[in-house]
Design a protein around this motif. Structure first.
Motif, short mmCIF file in Angstrom:
data_model
loop_
_atom_site.label_atom_id
_atom_site.label_comp_id
_atom_site.label_asym_id
_atom_site.label_seq_id
_atom_site.Cartn_x
_atom_site.Cartn_y
_atom_site.Cartn_z
N PRO A 139 -4.79 3.86 -1.10
CA PRO A 139 -4.48 2.30 -1.51
C PRO A 139 -5.01 1.80 -0.52
O PRO A 139 -4.89 0.60 -0.60
CB PRO A 139 -2.71 2.54 -0.99
CG PRO A 139 -2.46 4.36 -1.50
CD PRO A 139 -3.89 4.52 -1.30
N TYR A 140 -5.47 2.46 1.10
CA TYR A 140 -6.12 1.60 1.98
C TYR A 140 -7.51 1.06 1.40
O TYR A 140 -8.02 -0.08 1.88
CB TYR A 140 -5.93 2.03 3.34
CG TYR A 140 -4.33 2.69 3.48
CD1 TYR A 140 -4.17 1.39 3.57
CD2 TYR A 140 -3.85 3.19 2.89
CE1 TYR A 140 -2.66 1.51 4.56
CE2 TYR A 140 -2.67 3.82 3.14
CZ TYR A 140 -1.69 2.85 3.80
OH TYR A 140 -0.49 2.66 3.64
N ARG B 192 -7.27 -1.73 -1.20
CA ARG B 192 -6.19 -2.81 -0.08
C ARG B 192 -7.64 -3.62 0.15
O ARG B 192 -8.13 -4.98 -0.17
CB ARG B 192 -5.73 -2.60 0.52
CG ARG B 192 -5.59 -3.61 1.80
CD ARG B 192 -5.17 -5.11 0.55
NE ARG B 192 -3.86 -4.02 -0.22
CZ ARG B 192 -2.09 -4.36 0.37
NH1 ARG B 192 -2.51 -4.76 1.43
NH2 ARG B 192 -1.53 -3.93 -0.54
N CYS C 235 -3.78 -2.09 8.55
CA CYS C 235 -3.70 -2.31 6.69
C CYS C 235 -2.83 -4.10 6.61
O CYS C 235 -3.24 -5.23 5.94
CB CYS C 235 -3.44 -1.97 6.22
SG CYS C 235 -3.43 -2.63 4.03
N THR D 232 -4.22 -7.31 5.76
CA THR D 232 -3.53 -8.67 4.64
C THR D 232 -3.53 -9.41 4.66
O THR D 232 -3.56 -10.68 4.52
CB THR D 232 -2.61 -7.34 3.78
OG1 THR D 232 -3.29 -6.35 3.24
CG2 THR D 232 -2.76 -8.12 2.47
N HIS E 231 -1.55 2.20 8.04
CA HIS E 231 -1.22 0.89 7.99
C HIS E 231 0.05 -0.16 8.72
O HIS E 231 -0.22 -1.31 7.51
CB HIS E 231 0.28 1.98 7.78
CG HIS E 231 2.00 1.02 7.00
ND1 HIS E 231 0.91 0.31 5.51
CD2 HIS E 231 2.37 0.60 6.69
CE1 HIS E 231 1.89 -0.42 4.61
NE2 HIS E 231 2.77 -0.48 6.14
N LYS F 271 0.65 4.22 -2.85
CA LYS F 271 0.87 5.65 -2.80
C LYS F 271 2.02 6.56 -3.53
O LYS F 271 1.35 7.85 -3.90
CB LYS F 271 0.47 5.75 -0.66
CG LYS F 271 1.36 7.76 -0.69
CD LYS F 271 0.68 7.12 1.15
CE LYS F 271 2.02 6.79 1.40
NZ LYS F 271 1.88 7.64 2.92
N ALA G 200 1.09 -1.45 -0.17
CA ALA G 200 -0.21 -0.39 0.59
C ALA G 200 1.29 2.02 -0.25
O ALA G 200 0.74 2.64 -0.65
CB ALA G 200 -1.25 -0.42 1.68
#
Ligand SMILES: N[C@@H](CCC(=O)N[C@@H](CS)C(=O)NCC(=O)O)C(=O)O
Length: 267
Positions: free
Chosen positions: A199-200, A203, A109, A113, A106, A15, A11
């Motif tokens: 990006p989050y 995801r 995340c 993930t 982050h 970014k 991610a």
């Protein structure tokens, strides 16, 4: 010359790719396959001893940390489209979002993930022994690697994971509150805050967790993400670098995990 060390499912790297694309800057990529452990290759550790991507190299100078990299791009290329507002006060609004991403979203995340997707791929390939898994991490990375081992072995039951997923969901609600007041996260214009959060959301979408905002749950977030995806820079920044098998793994594993996430969040 701008060179970026990156990975398709990172991610933080997405970014930076999104910021580079929005600024119209050309760059050369060095793909570091995190799932194969290439971040521990001595040649990469010499560039970033923390064994993480992204890393930007500009005319031979190494720049670490995704947010620092994006701030650097803004300052080093002032003639390109601006991602931070002019006014110092407006900048603080952008920075509150980028700080929250670095400090809270982050790490949440990464946990999400791993437990929803990467753990299945790693277990299928054979995770090896705990000692092997720690190899290459170095003294600074040991605690993070130990935690990752538990994510892989225990999935959603690993310590702290459920709280991290609730925190992730909490950020979607914070985004909804901001987007009820303005078109973009930090006001009327698209800024680095939007680049940093995109990006989050992507995801979650890749992991088939769109249910966290769809079906009327968070309509402003849904609309925002549709506008993000419609930008000409989105596809090249997010998907050009994603290997097809990784996309498919994340889709299939995410779909399998979604019912448990839904239950956890009471959706
Ligand atoms: N604070 C760093 C975080 C970088 C980071 O955590 N990168 C992840 C990918 S998003 C990584 O390289 N992880 C290595 C691993 O999984 O071993 C930044 O913003 O650049």
């Amino acid at each position: 010359m701008l060179e970026l060390y990156h990975h398709g499912s990172s991610a933080c790297a997405a970014k930076v790719r999104f910021a580079l694309a929005e600024k119209g800057l050309d760059w050369t990529g060095h793909y570091v396959d995190l799932l194969k452990g290439e971040q521990f290759d001595p040649a990469f550790l010499a560039i970033n001893p923390k064994a993480v991507v992204p890393v930007l190299v500009h005319d031979g100078e190494i720049i670490l940390e995704s947010t620092v990299i994006c701030e650097y791009l803004e300052e080093a290329f002032p003639e390109t489209p601006r991602l931070y507002p002019e006014s110092p006060l407006a900048r603080t609004k952008v920075r509150l979002w980028t700080k929250a991403v670095d400090e809270e979203l982050h790490p949440a995340c990464s946990a999400l993930t791993y437990v929803l997707s990467h753990r299945h791929a790693i277990l299928r390939n054979g995770a090896g022994s705990f000692d092997d898994f720690l190899k290459g991490a170095g003294p600074d990375g040991r605690a993070a690697r130990e935690l990752k081992w538990r994510w892989i072995q225990e999935g959603l039951d690993a310590p702290g994971v459920a709280d991290k997923i609730r925190l992730y969901d909490g950020y979607l609600h914070k985004m909804e509150a901001a987007l009820e007041k303005s078109d973009w996260l930090a006001g009327g214009a698209f800024t680095m805050a939007d680049v940093a959060l995109a990006p989050y959301l992507n995801r979650l979408a890749m992991l088939q967790c769109h249910g966290m905002w769809r079906d009327g749950r968070l309509p402003c977030v849904e609309d925002w993400f549709a506008r993000i995806r419609a930008r000409a820079t989105f596809e090249p920044a997010f998907f050009k670098w994603m290997p097809a098998d990784l996309i498919e793994n994340m889709r299939a594993n995410g779909a399998r995990s979604w019912p448990a996430v839904k239950d956890l969040l009471g959706i």
